[in-house]
Write a protein that holds these residues in place. Structure first.
Motif, PDB file in Angstrom:
ATOM      1  N   THR A   1       0.718  -1.189   0.113  1.00 44.57           N
ATOM      2  CA  THR A   1       0.083  -0.090  -0.085  1.00 44.57           C
ATOM      3  C   THR A   1       0.825   1.330  -0.009  1.00 44.57           C
ATOM      4  O   THR A   1       0.427   2.239  -0.648  1.00 44.57           O
ATOM      5  CB  THR A   1      -0.867  -0.134   1.114  1.00 44.57           C
TER       6      THR A   1
ATOM      7  N   TYR B   1      -2.606  -2.547  -3.397  1.00 44.65           N
ATOM      8  CA  TYR B   1      -2.970  -1.356  -3.053  1.00 44.65           C
ATOM      9  C   TYR B   1      -4.283  -0.893  -3.548  1.00 44.65           C
ATOM     10  O   TYR B   1      -5.137  -0.222  -2.782  1.00 44.65           O
ATOM     11  CB  TYR B   1      -1.708  -0.593  -3.653  1.00 44.65           C
TER      12      TYR B   1
ATOM     13  N   CYS C   1      -6.779   0.152  -0.654  1.00 47.26           N
ATOM     14  CA  CYS C   1      -6.919   1.565  -0.644  1.00 47.26           C
ATOM     15  C   CYS C   1      -7.638   2.157  -1.676  1.00 47.26           C
ATOM     16  O   CYS C   1      -7.054   3.050  -2.480  1.00 47.26           O
ATOM     17  CB  CYS C   1      -5.463   2.139  -0.355  1.00 47.26           C
TER      18      CYS C   1
ATOM     19  N   PRO D   1      -1.637   6.140   3.015  1.00 46.03           N
ATOM     20  CA  PRO D   1      -0.860   4.770   3.113  1.00 46.03           C
ATOM     21  C   PRO D   1       0.608   5.019   3.295  1.00 46.03           C
ATOM     22  O   PRO D   1       1.241   4.054   3.684  1.00 46.03           O
ATOM     23  CB  PRO D   1      -1.301   4.100   1.824  1.00 46.03           C
TER      24      PRO D   1
END
Length: 448
Positions: free
Chosen positions: A121, A149, A153, A419
């Motif tokens: 991430t 990722y 996210c 992140p």
């Protein structure tokens, strides 16, 4: 484009921006699996790897046989991200020179679609830089971002990375509809995303030099450890047949000379009688001179003496065990994978099968919320006393995991805001400022 004409689809493995990165049998298997599907259905598929250690422009290309296929990436020191300026370490772009990438991209036929993957991430700045580089050469070509990722996210990726589309979750079932939407090309699917044996072979051969191949014999994990996102990324447990895995290993070994293979499974040894045992027996029967590595860690309690002997005969070379901590009385909040007797018994089985201390390592998590450094030091001592190698694994806070709220509460950073602050190299869940001295002491104790 004309719907009757197959498109040119470019796969891109992005740069890594980090304080540290190393090629431990790393390959973008998900991305290259999609490449295999697209190629199987008639698309023209190209691949650019921003991490390519063997790029033709590199003045010091490593030997493919060195370190069983592992090795350092090229790197360039770059500015630290905002908020991490106080970390007393160099922050680098790992991978090839951006000029090489733009030159390679300019030299190929323009793609109709670009697929970019993502992993950790906090590596998203590398994906963002990669997408910007693609845009600089082909501003009108649609770019799609997928991977870990992008899945964990998603909102951040949509706001930040500059892709036209962010794809969530496994891409096998989504790739052909996505290609149809983006390019107008719509082939009839010739595989079942729910049947792993039906997936075409991943397009590993597109690499500039193929020195190791990842193997994923199963997806998902029956455990739900508090620090792990496996269940979020792949809720359903799925397995390939042992026969199909052996056939894949034989193909890469006999047709491309690959000797080193890395298992990417989260639960390779679970249900051993029906999965890993027939798989190992098939490998042994095929008589190949190959080496297997387990960077994703094996479940300790699954290893019996007969299984350890099979692993040795099949060519297992690097064993990593998911120990995490030797504070067994306090680990119920993390996982329920192993107790002390099981750990010591498994070490005995591996030694009896012929594995040495240099081949067997036990992962120990460092940097957990509320964790005392003394606890890590004690775990290192226990592992060394057992006669195997302690391997320090820095804890990464991961959104959507049970431990996430504790990580947010313990961190000196606002983890939820970006992140970038979850970078495990900086021990983000320590309340005090990063200490290079503590990290150095742990590495020295572990013998790294």
């Amino acid at each position: 484009m004309n719907p009757s004409h197959a498109p040119h689809i470019l796969l891109v493995n992005p740069w890594i921006h980090d304080f540290a990165a190393y090629d431990f049998w790393a390959n973008p298997l998900g991305l290259l699996t999609l490449g295999g599907i697209l190629r199987h259905h008639g698309a023209r598929v190209s691949y650019l790897d921003c991490l390519d250690r063997f790029h033709p422009s590199s003045a010091s290309r490593p030997s493919p046989s060195a370190r069983c296929g592992r090795g350092p990436y090229l790197k360039t020191v770059i500015a630290k991200p905002p908020g991490l300026e106080d970390i007393p370490r160099n922050y680098c772009r790992y991978g090839i020179d951006p000029d090489w990438f733009r030159r390679d991209l300019s030299a190929m036929d323009p793609p109709d679609l670009v697929l970019v993957t993502s992993l950790m991430t906090y590596w998203y700045p590398g994906a963002r830089e990669t997408i910007a580089a693609v845009r600089s050469i082909h501003p009108q070509v649609p770019v799609v971002l997928g991977g870990i990722y992008a899945t964990l996210c998603t909102d951040h990726a949509r706001r930040t990375c500059g892709a036209d589309r962010v794809v969530v979750g496994p891409g096998e079932g989504a790739i052909l509809p996505l290609a149809a939407e983006m390019t107008g090309w719509s082939p009839t699917p010739r595989f079942d995303p729910q049947d792993l044996d039906s997936l075409p072979r991943a397009a590993m051969d597109l690499a500039s030099r193929l020195v190791h191949v990842p193997l994923l014999t199963s997806r998902g994990c029956p455990f739900q450890c508090a620090y792990c996102a496996s269940h979020r990324l792949q809720p359903r447990m799925m397995r390939r047949s042992p026969r199909s895995v052996v056939a894949e290993i034989e193909y890469w070994h006999r047709h491309h000379g690959v000797r080193d293979f890395a298992f990417y499974d989260d639960a390779l040894l679970v249900d051993a009688e029906r999965h890993i045992i027939p798989l190992l027996e098939g490998i042994i029967a095929a008589g190949m001179d190959v080496r297997f590595h387990t960077p994703n860690a094996l479940h300790i309690r699954e290893i019996t003496l007969p299984l350890a002997r099979l692993m040795r005969r099949a060519g297992f070379h690097t064993i990593r065990l998911g120990l995490e901590t030797t504070a067994f009385e306090r680990r119920q909040s993390m996982d329920r994978k192993v107790n002390e007797d099981e750990f010591l018994r498994t070490i005995g089985h591996l030694k009896a099968a012929g594995f040495n201390a240099g081949q067997v390592g036990a992962y120990l998590l460092a940097g957990l919320p509320g964790q005392d450094v003394t606890g890590v030091e004690n775990s290192i001592a226990v592992v060394k006393q057992a006669g195997v190698t302690p391997v320090i694994a820095h804890y990464t806070p991961i959104p959507h995991t049970p431990m996430w709220d504790d990580a947010v509460a313990a961190s000196r950073y606002d983890l939820a805001s970006d992140p970038i602050f979850t970078n495990n190299a900086i021990f983000p869940c320590q309340s005090e400022t990063f200490s290079w001295e503590v990290l150095t002491r742990l590495k020295q104790l572990a013998g790294h």
